[in-house]
Design a protein around this motif. Structure first.
Motif, mmCIF file in Angstrom:
data_model
loop_
_atom_site.group_PDB
_atom_site.id
_atom_site.type_symbol
_atom_site.label_atom_id
_atom_site.label_comp_id
_atom_site.label_asym_id
_atom_site.label_seq_id
_atom_site.Cartn_x
_atom_site.Cartn_y
_atom_site.Cartn_z
ATOM 1 N N ASN A 163 0.818 -1.210 0.000
ATOM 2 C CA ASN A 163 0.000 0.000 0.000
ATOM 3 C C ASN A 163 0.852 1.259 0.000
ATOM 4 N N VAL A 164 1.915 1.270 0.806
ATOM 5 C CA VAL A 164 2.782 2.445 0.883
ATOM 6 C C VAL A 164 3.442 2.715 -0.460
ATOM 7 N N VAL A 165 3.998 1.685 -1.078
ATOM 8 C CA VAL A 165 4.709 1.862 -2.350
ATOM 9 C C VAL A 165 3.764 2.333 -3.451
ATOM 10 N N THR A 166 2.606 1.692 -3.566
ATOM 11 C CA THR A 166 1.672 2.076 -4.637
ATOM 12 C C THR A 166 1.063 3.455 -4.386
ATOM 13 N N SER A 167 0.759 3.768 -3.119
ATOM 14 C CA SER A 167 0.163 5.073 -2.805
ATOM 15 C C SER A 167 1.143 6.208 -3.063
ATOM 16 N N VAL A 168 2.370 6.042 -2.599
ATOM 17 C CA VAL A 168 3.379 7.075 -2.837
ATOM 18 C C VAL A 168 3.658 7.187 -4.336
ATOM 19 N N GLY A 169 3.708 6.058 -5.020
ATOM 20 C CA GLY A 169 3.957 6.071 -6.456
ATOM 21 C C GLY A 169 2.891 6.827 -7.222
ATOM 22 N N ILE A 170 1.623 6.576 -6.890
ATOM 23 C CA ILE A 170 0.547 7.234 -7.642
ATOM 24 C C ILE A 170 0.484 8.725 -7.326
ATOM 25 N N ILE A 171 0.840 9.095 -6.087
ATOM 26 C CA ILE A 171 0.854 10.515 -5.742
ATOM 27 C C ILE A 171 1.925 11.247 -6.546
ATOM 28 N N MET A 172 3.102 10.654 -6.643
ATOM 29 C CA MET A 172 4.178 11.296 -7.394
ATOM 30 C C MET A 172 3.850 11.378 -8.887
ATOM 31 N N VAL A 173 3.262 10.313 -9.438
ATOM 32 C CA VAL A 173 2.892 10.324 -10.860
ATOM 33 C C VAL A 173 1.806 11.366 -11.119
ATOM 34 N N ASN A 174 0.785 11.403 -10.255
ATOM 35 C CA ASN A 174 -0.296 12.368 -10.442
ATOM 36 C C ASN A 174 0.188 13.803 -10.251
ATOM 37 N N LYS A 175 1.156 13.982 -9.331
ATOM 38 C CA LYS A 175 1.710 15.322 -9.136
ATOM 39 C C LYS A 175 2.408 15.796 -10.396
ATOM 40 N N ALA A 176 3.162 14.898 -11.019
ATOM 41 C CA ALA A 176 3.825 15.259 -12.278
ATOM 42 C C ALA A 176 2.798 15.494 -13.383
ATOM 43 N N LEU A 177 1.768 14.661 -13.425
ATOM 44 C CA LEU A 177 0.736 14.780 -14.465
ATOM 45 C C LEU A 177 -0.018 16.093 -14.344
ATOM 46 N N MET A 178 -0.354 16.472 -13.127
ATOM 47 C CA MET A 178 -1.194 17.656 -12.938
ATOM 48 C C MET A 178 -0.388 18.948 -12.838
ATOM 49 N N ALA A 179 0.755 18.889 -12.134
ATOM 50 C CA ALA A 179 1.548 20.106 -11.954
ATOM 51 C C ALA A 179 2.401 20.420 -13.182
ATOM 52 N N THR A 180 2.994 19.410 -13.775
ATOM 53 C CA THR A 180 3.898 19.625 -14.910
ATOM 54 C C THR A 180 3.154 19.679 -16.237
ATOM 55 N N HIS A 181 2.198 18.750 -16.411
ATOM 56 C CA HIS A 181 1.493 18.662 -17.698
ATOM 57 C C HIS A 181 0.089 19.263 -17.642
ATOM 58 N N HIS A 182 -0.299 19.789 -16.482
ATOM 59 C CA HIS A 182 -1.539 20.562 -16.323
ATOM 60 C C HIS A 182 -2.809 19.770 -16.649
ATOM 61 N N PHE A 183 -2.777 18.477 -16.369
ATOM 62 C CA PHE A 183 -3.981 17.656 -16.509
ATOM 63 C C PHE A 183 -4.735 17.739 -15.173
ATOM 64 N N SER A 184 -5.750 18.589 -15.103
ATOM 65 C CA SER A 184 -6.410 18.919 -13.833
ATOM 66 C C SER A 184 -7.746 18.206 -13.637
ATOM 67 N N PHE A 185 -7.986 17.132 -14.384
ATOM 68 C CA PHE A 185 -9.296 16.456 -14.328
ATOM 69 C C PHE A 185 -9.218 15.263 -13.366
ATOM 70 N N ALA A 186 -9.160 15.568 -12.076
ATOM 71 C CA ALA A 186 -8.904 14.544 -11.058
ATOM 72 C C ALA A 186 -10.044 13.537 -10.938
ATOM 73 N N THR A 187 -11.281 14.004 -11.025
ATOM 74 C CA THR A 187 -12.423 13.099 -10.863
ATOM 75 C C THR A 187 -12.521 12.114 -12.022
ATOM 76 N N THR A 188 -12.350 12.623 -13.239
ATOM 77 C CA THR A 188 -12.365 11.745 -14.410
ATOM 78 C C THR A 188 -11.208 10.754 -14.351
ATOM 79 N N LEU A 189 -10.047 11.218 -13.908
ATOM 80 C CA LEU A 189 -8.883 10.337 -13.787
ATOM 81 C C LEU A 189 -9.167 9.210 -12.794
#
Length: 335
Positions: free
Chosen positions: A21-47
């Motif tokens: 759980n720790v590895v997957t949760s931290v992994g998805i947070i880092m990936v989503n942070k890059a997706l939303m902050a760097t690539h500006h994909f802000s559609f969290a609910t659809t994601l």
């Protein structure tokens, strides 16, 4: 010798479930942070809807492989679960948008006392003084290293209240449904993931448009964004499964308390990957205090009387339910 081996095996599986759980949760947070902050994909609910669609595919594959056995979950319980879960997702997104980051973190910390209240009221759980104090230490430590500016308004407060209660109820329900209906993690995901995927993929684009004033179908997709979305969905399968496994093996409160280790790891990785601004002795002290509190909680809650159920009525077909539950847990252990 056999009981010792069984206890060692359970301890090893518990640690594996937490690490998963720790590895997957931290992994998805880092990936989503890059997706939303760097690539500006802000559609969290659809994601999130896409996450559960991928999880649904996983449950169908596991059902075909024989890891998911036929099971029953009443429609009324499924509807309540999906309602709590979807309110949690939307509530947390709205709370983050309408409140300061500091108040958002305070709201997340409030989930632990709310989860404690649910267990005390519905499951008649009794906590020892040491267990209560260890939870307080965790809350104080996480607050020190995450809460900075705090500002709140009426609509933000309402969103935070809805987010806290719906998330706490959803996590409590995961444990409750697995115990009551003798469902393993795969079985419960097999029931809930398709319903969540369908509802979030239908409502998600409208919710995201309301929150961001942007349309998901008009986003400028490229190969990198699609790659990050695919990676996020793949990791989400493990995150969803590990959450159900952990809450099923333990409780929602333990999941929340020990789960703040993920918060600490995300902070550390964030400092290394996205810059060390904000890293100071104040934050480091909070991290150390939180980790010590988690260790204390693990020790205190595992001792006799540390956290015990005073009274709990099991289903009438007790032996049959126990057998089905054990069989479901075996399927979880295999994976």
């Amino acid at each position: 010798m056999a009981p010792t081996s069984k206890a060692d095996r359970k301890a090893a599986l518990d640690v594996t479930a937490w690490m998963f759980n720790v590895v997957t949760s931290v992994g998805i947070i880092m990936v989503n942070k890059a997706l939303m902050a760097t690539h500006h994909f802000s559609f969290a609910t659809t994601l999130t809807g896409l996450h559960f669609a991928m999880t649904t595919i996983m449950t169908l594959v596991f059902k075909w492989l024989g890891y998911i056995q036929p099971s029953h979950l009443p429609l009324s319980n499924l509807i309540k679960f999906v309602l709590f879960a979807n309110l949690s997702i939307v509530g947390m997104n709205v709370s983050l948008m309408w409140n300061s980051v500091g108040f958002y973190q305070i709201a997340k910390l409030c989930m632990i006392p709310v989860s404690c209240l649910l267990e005390v009221v519905f499951d008649k759980i009794h906590y020892s003084r040491a267990t209560k104090l260890s939870i307080v230490v965790v809350l104080v430590g996480v607050a020190i290293c995450t809460v900075t500016d705090v500002s709140v308004n009426a609509k933000g407060l309402m969103a935070a209240i809805i987010a806290v209660w719906s998330t706490s109820l959803q996590q409590y329900y995961v444990h409750f449904l697995q115990k009551k209906y003798s469902l393993g993690s795969f079985n419960l995901l097999g029931h809930t993931a398709p319903a969540q995927a369908a509802s979030l993929l239908i409502l998600g684009p409208f919710v995201d448009y309301w929150l961001t004033n942007k349309r998901v179908d008009r986003f400028d997709y490229n190969a990198t964004v699609v790659l990050f979305i695919s990676l996020s969905c793949t990791i989400a399968v493990g995150t969803n499964l590990s959450q159900f496994i952990c809450i099923g093996r333990f409780t929602a409160v333990s999941f929340q308390v020990i789960g703040h280790m993920k918060t600490i790891l995300v902070l550390i990785l964030g400092f290394f990957l996205f810059g060390r601004e904000g890293l100071n002795s104040h934050v480091i002290f909070g991290m150390i205090l939180a980790v010590l509190g988690m260790m204390w909680y693990g020790s205190a809650s595992s001792k006799p009387g540390g956290k015990e159920r005073r009274s709990f009525s099991l289903p009438s077909d007790k032996s049959q339910k126990h057998g089905l539950r054990a069989e479901s847990e075996e399927h979880d252990d295999k994976v």
